[in-house]
Design a protein around this motif. Structure first.
Motif, PDB file in Angstrom:
ATOM      1  N   SER A 103      19.407 -64.061 -12.844  1.00 51.08           N
ATOM      2  CA  SER A 103      20.474 -63.585 -11.952  1.00 51.08           C
ATOM      3  C   SER A 103      20.636 -62.080 -11.991  1.00 51.08           C
ATOM      4  CB  SER A 103      21.798 -64.247 -12.322  1.00 51.08           C
ATOM      5  OG  SER A 103      21.729 -65.646 -12.162  1.00 51.08           O
ATOM      6  N   TRP A 104      19.882 -61.404 -12.798  1.00 54.09           N
ATOM      7  CA  TRP A 104      20.038 -59.955 -12.965  1.00 54.09           C
ATOM      8  C   TRP A 104      18.988 -59.235 -12.127  1.00 54.09           C
ATOM      9  CZ3 TRP A 104      18.253 -56.439 -17.494  1.00 54.09           C
ATOM     10  CH2 TRP A 104      18.884 -55.200 -17.398  1.00 54.09           C
ATOM     11  N   LYS A 105      19.433 -58.297 -11.331  1.00 62.12           N
ATOM     12  CA  LYS A 105      18.543 -57.535 -10.475  1.00 62.12           C
ATOM     13  C   LYS A 105      18.130 -56.215 -11.116  1.00 62.12           C
ATOM     14  CE  LYS A 105      20.533 -59.589  -6.323  1.00 62.12           C
ATOM     15  NZ  LYS A 105      21.245 -59.333  -5.042  1.00 62.12           N
ATOM     16  N   ARG A 106      18.296 -56.144 -12.438  1.00 65.10           N
ATOM     17  CA  ARG A 106      17.847 -55.000 -13.217  1.00 65.10           C
ATOM     18  C   ARG A 106      18.609 -53.716 -12.907  1.00 65.10           C
ATOM     19  NH1 ARG A 106      15.906 -58.759 -15.628  1.00 65.10           N
ATOM     20  NH2 ARG A 106      13.822 -58.868 -16.521  1.00 65.10           N
ATOM     21  N   ALA A 107      19.814 -53.852 -12.424  1.00 65.03           N
ATOM     22  CA  ALA A 107      20.675 -52.689 -12.245  1.00 65.03           C
ATOM     23  C   ALA A 107      21.787 -52.762 -13.271  1.00 65.03           C
ATOM     24  CB  ALA A 107      21.275 -52.660 -10.848  1.00 65.03           C
ATOM     25  N   CYS A 108      22.061 -51.643 -13.928  1.00 65.06           N
ATOM     26  CA  CYS A 108      23.134 -51.618 -14.927  1.00 65.06           C
ATOM     27  C   CYS A 108      24.436 -51.290 -14.205  1.00 65.06           C
ATOM     28  CB  CYS A 108      22.831 -50.608 -16.019  1.00 65.06           C
ATOM     29  SG  CYS A 108      23.841 -50.799 -17.515  1.00 65.06           S
ATOM     30  N   ALA A 109      24.844 -52.230 -13.385  1.00 67.75           N
ATOM     31  CA  ALA A 109      26.035 -52.045 -12.557  1.00 67.75           C
ATOM     32  C   ALA A 109      27.018 -53.173 -12.831  1.00 67.75           C
ATOM     33  CB  ALA A 109      25.638 -52.043 -11.080  1.00 67.75           C
ATOM     34  N   PRO A 110      28.306 -52.849 -12.848  1.00 68.99           N
ATOM     35  CA  PRO A 110      29.307 -53.879 -13.168  1.00 68.99           C
ATOM     36  C   PRO A 110      29.202 -55.132 -12.304  1.00 68.99           C
ATOM     37  CG  PRO A 110      30.331 -51.713 -13.191  1.00 68.99           C
ATOM     38  CD  PRO A 110      28.938 -51.524 -12.677  1.00 68.99           C
ATOM     39  N   GLY A 111      28.874 -54.967 -11.042  1.00 66.64           N
ATOM     40  CA  GLY A 111      28.807 -56.108 -10.136  1.00 66.64           C
ATOM     41  C   GLY A 111      27.697 -57.082 -10.455  1.00 66.64           C
ATOM     42  N   GLU A 112      26.754 -56.678 -11.295  1.00 69.58           N
ATOM     43  CA  GLU A 112      25.640 -57.550 -11.653  1.00 69.58           C
ATOM     44  C   GLU A 112      25.991 -58.495 -12.796  1.00 69.58           C
ATOM     45  OE1 GLU A 112      22.343 -57.634 -10.437  1.00 69.58           O
ATOM     46  OE2 GLU A 112      23.160 -56.478  -8.786  1.00 69.58           O
ATOM     47  N   PHE A 113      27.119 -58.252 -13.462  1.00 69.23           N
ATOM     48  CA  PHE A 113      27.455 -58.973 -14.678  1.00 69.23           C
ATOM     49  C   PHE A 113      28.754 -59.770 -14.477  1.00 69.23           C
ATOM     50  CE2 PHE A 113      24.485 -57.226 -17.837  1.00 69.23           C
ATOM     51  CZ  PHE A 113      23.902 -56.228 -17.079  1.00 69.23           C
ATOM     52  N   PRO A 114      28.690 -61.079 -14.535  1.00 69.02           N
ATOM     53  CA  PRO A 114      29.879 -61.894 -14.278  1.00 69.02           C
ATOM     54  C   PRO A 114      30.772 -62.174 -15.487  1.00 69.02           C
ATOM     55  CG  PRO A 114      27.959 -63.296 -14.388  1.00 69.02           C
ATOM     56  CD  PRO A 114      27.462 -61.877 -14.514  1.00 69.02           C
ATOM     57  N   TYR A 115      30.239 -61.997 -16.683  1.00 66.15           N
ATOM     58  CA  TYR A 115      31.015 -62.361 -17.879  1.00 66.15           C
ATOM     59  C   TYR A 115      31.386 -61.115 -18.667  1.00 66.15           C
ATOM     60  CZ  TYR A 115      28.973 -66.834 -16.642  1.00 66.15           C
ATOM     61  OH  TYR A 115      28.584 -67.953 -15.960  1.00 66.15           O
ATOM     62  N   TRP A 116      32.680 -60.981 -18.980  1.00 65.27           N
ATOM     63  CA  TRP A 116      33.192 -59.754 -19.572  1.00 65.27           C
ATOM     64  C   TRP A 116      34.081 -60.026 -20.776  1.00 65.27           C
ATOM     65  CZ3 TRP A 116      32.122 -54.818 -17.711  1.00 65.27           C
ATOM     66  CH2 TRP A 116      31.391 -54.778 -16.527  1.00 65.27           C
ATOM     67  N   GLY A 117      34.077 -59.068 -21.696  1.00 60.66           N
ATOM     68  CA  GLY A 117      35.022 -59.089 -22.795  1.00 60.66           C
ATOM     69  C   GLY A 117      36.281 -58.328 -22.428  1.00 60.66           C
ATOM     70  N   GLN A 118      37.190 -58.225 -23.395  1.00 60.16           N
ATOM     71  CA  GLN A 118      38.472 -57.562 -23.170  1.00 60.16           C
ATOM     72  C   GLN A 118      38.401 -56.057 -23.386  1.00 60.16           C
ATOM     73  OE1 GLN A 118      41.309 -59.149 -21.973  1.00 60.16           O
ATOM     74  NE2 GLN A 118      39.749 -60.719 -21.634  1.00 60.16           N
ATOM     75  N   GLY A 119      37.361 -55.594 -24.021  1.00 60.57           N
ATOM     76  CA  GLY A 119      37.181 -54.162 -24.193  1.00 60.57           C
ATOM     77  C   GLY A 119      37.641 -53.655 -25.549  1.00 60.57           C
ATOM     78  N   THR A 120      37.094 -52.502 -25.923  1.00 59.56           N
ATOM     79  CA  THR A 120      37.504 -51.796 -27.144  1.00 59.56           C
ATOM     80  C   THR A 120      37.633 -50.318 -26.794  1.00 59.56           C
ATOM     81  OG1 THR A 120      36.993 -51.452 -29.491  1.00 59.56           O
ATOM     82  CG2 THR A 120      35.123 -51.498 -27.985  1.00 59.56           C
ATOM     83  N   GLN A 121      38.719 -49.713 -27.248  1.00 61.62           N
ATOM     84  CA  GLN A 121      39.016 -48.336 -26.872  1.00 61.62           C
ATOM     85  C   GLN A 121      38.255 -47.345 -27.748  1.00 61.62           C
ATOM     86  OE1 GLN A 121      40.973 -47.119 -24.297  1.00 61.62           O
ATOM     87  NE2 GLN A 121      40.313 -45.063 -24.919  1.00 61.62           N
ATOM     88  N   VAL A 122      37.647 -46.381 -27.099  1.00 56.88           N
ATOM     89  CA  VAL A 122      37.000 -45.264 -27.788  1.00 56.88           C
ATOM     90  C   VAL A 122      37.693 -43.985 -27.347  1.00 56.88           C
ATOM     91  CG1 VAL A 122      34.880 -43.918 -28.029  1.00 56.88           C
ATOM     92  CG2 VAL A 122      34.779 -46.417 -28.011  1.00 56.88           C
ATOM     93  N   THR A 123      38.190 -43.232 -28.310  1.00 57.09           N
ATOM     94  CA  THR A 123      38.859 -41.972 -28.020  1.00 57.09           C
ATOM     95  C   THR A 123      38.206 -40.873 -28.839  1.00 57.09           C
ATOM     96  OG1 THR A 123      40.951 -43.116 -27.618  1.00 57.09           O
ATOM     97  CG2 THR A 123      41.051 -40.741 -27.991  1.00 57.09           C
ATOM     98  N   VAL A 124      37.753 -39.826 -28.141  1.00 58.56           N
ATOM     99  CA  VAL A 124      37.099 -38.711 -28.798  1.00 58.56           C
ATOM    100  C   VAL A 124      37.993 -37.489 -28.657  1.00 58.56           C
ATOM    101  CG1 VAL A 124      35.002 -37.333 -28.971  1.00 58.56           C
ATOM    102  CG2 VAL A 124      34.875 -39.701 -28.164  1.00 58.56           C
ATOM    103  N   SER A 125      38.438 -36.968 -29.767  1.00 58.67           N
ATOM    104  CA  SER A 125      39.329 -35.807 -29.742  1.00 58.67           C
ATOM    105  C   SER A 125      38.511 -34.514 -29.714  1.00 58.67           C
ATOM    106  CB  SER A 125      40.242 -35.818 -30.959  1.00 58.67           C
ATOM    107  OG  SER A 125      39.489 -35.718 -32.147  1.00 58.67           O
ATOM    108  N   PRO A 126      39.053 -33.478 -29.046  1.00 60.57           N
ATOM    109  CA  PRO A 126      38.332 -32.204 -28.944  1.00 60.57           C
ATOM    110  C   PRO A 126      38.114 -31.548 -30.304  1.00 60.57           C
ATOM    111  CG  PRO A 126      40.080 -32.345 -27.315  1.00 60.57           C
ATOM    112  CD  PRO A 126      40.281 -33.496 -28.264  1.00 60.57           C
TER     113      PRO A 126
END
Length: 126
Positions: A103-126
């Motif tokens: 099902s993957w058309k070899r594009a690293c695009a959000p629309g190509e991926f149907p299953y997602w996690g909740q995410g993890t925050q990354v914060t980089v300070s100056p």
């Protein structure tokens, strides 16, 4: 039920490193292509890095090439993203996503991926 759970985010100074992990369950991990995506406030979600199910095909966004490395351990059902030399512009919520083989058309695009996690925050300070 396909589930992916991200971990490893946090607060780091410019130039620092973090390693994100994505643990999968409920599906045969080696039958799924995987990807890391990120979304900063006020911006669209973008592909950071994607990896084929056997780890043969890789994709990196230009902004992270040479700094980030994607990998997977199919025996542990886990996807990784090693992030080095972090910059403030890397600050975002990072998401892991999955798509089944065929099902993957070899594009690293959000629309190509149907299953997602909740995410993890990354914060980089100056």
């Amino acid at each position: 039920q396909v589930q992916v759970v991200e971990s490893g985010g946090g607060l780091v100074q410019t130039g620092g490193s973090l390693r994100l992990s994505c643990t999968a369950s409920g599906f045969p991990f080696d039958e799924f292509h995987m990807g890391w995506f990120r979304q900063a406030p006020g911006k669209e979600r973008e592909g950071v890095s994607c990896l084929s199910r056997k780890g043969v095909t890789e994709y990196y966004a230009d902004s992270v090439k040479g700094r980030f490395t994607i990998s997977r351990d199919n025996a542990k059902n886990t996807l990784y993203l090693q992030m080095n030399n972090l910059r403030p512009e890397d600050t975002a919520m990072y998401y892991c996503a999955a798509v089944v083989r065929g099902s993957w058309k070899r594009a690293c695009a959000p629309g190509e991926f149907p299953y997602w996690g909740q995410g993890t925050q990354v914060t980089v300070s100056p």
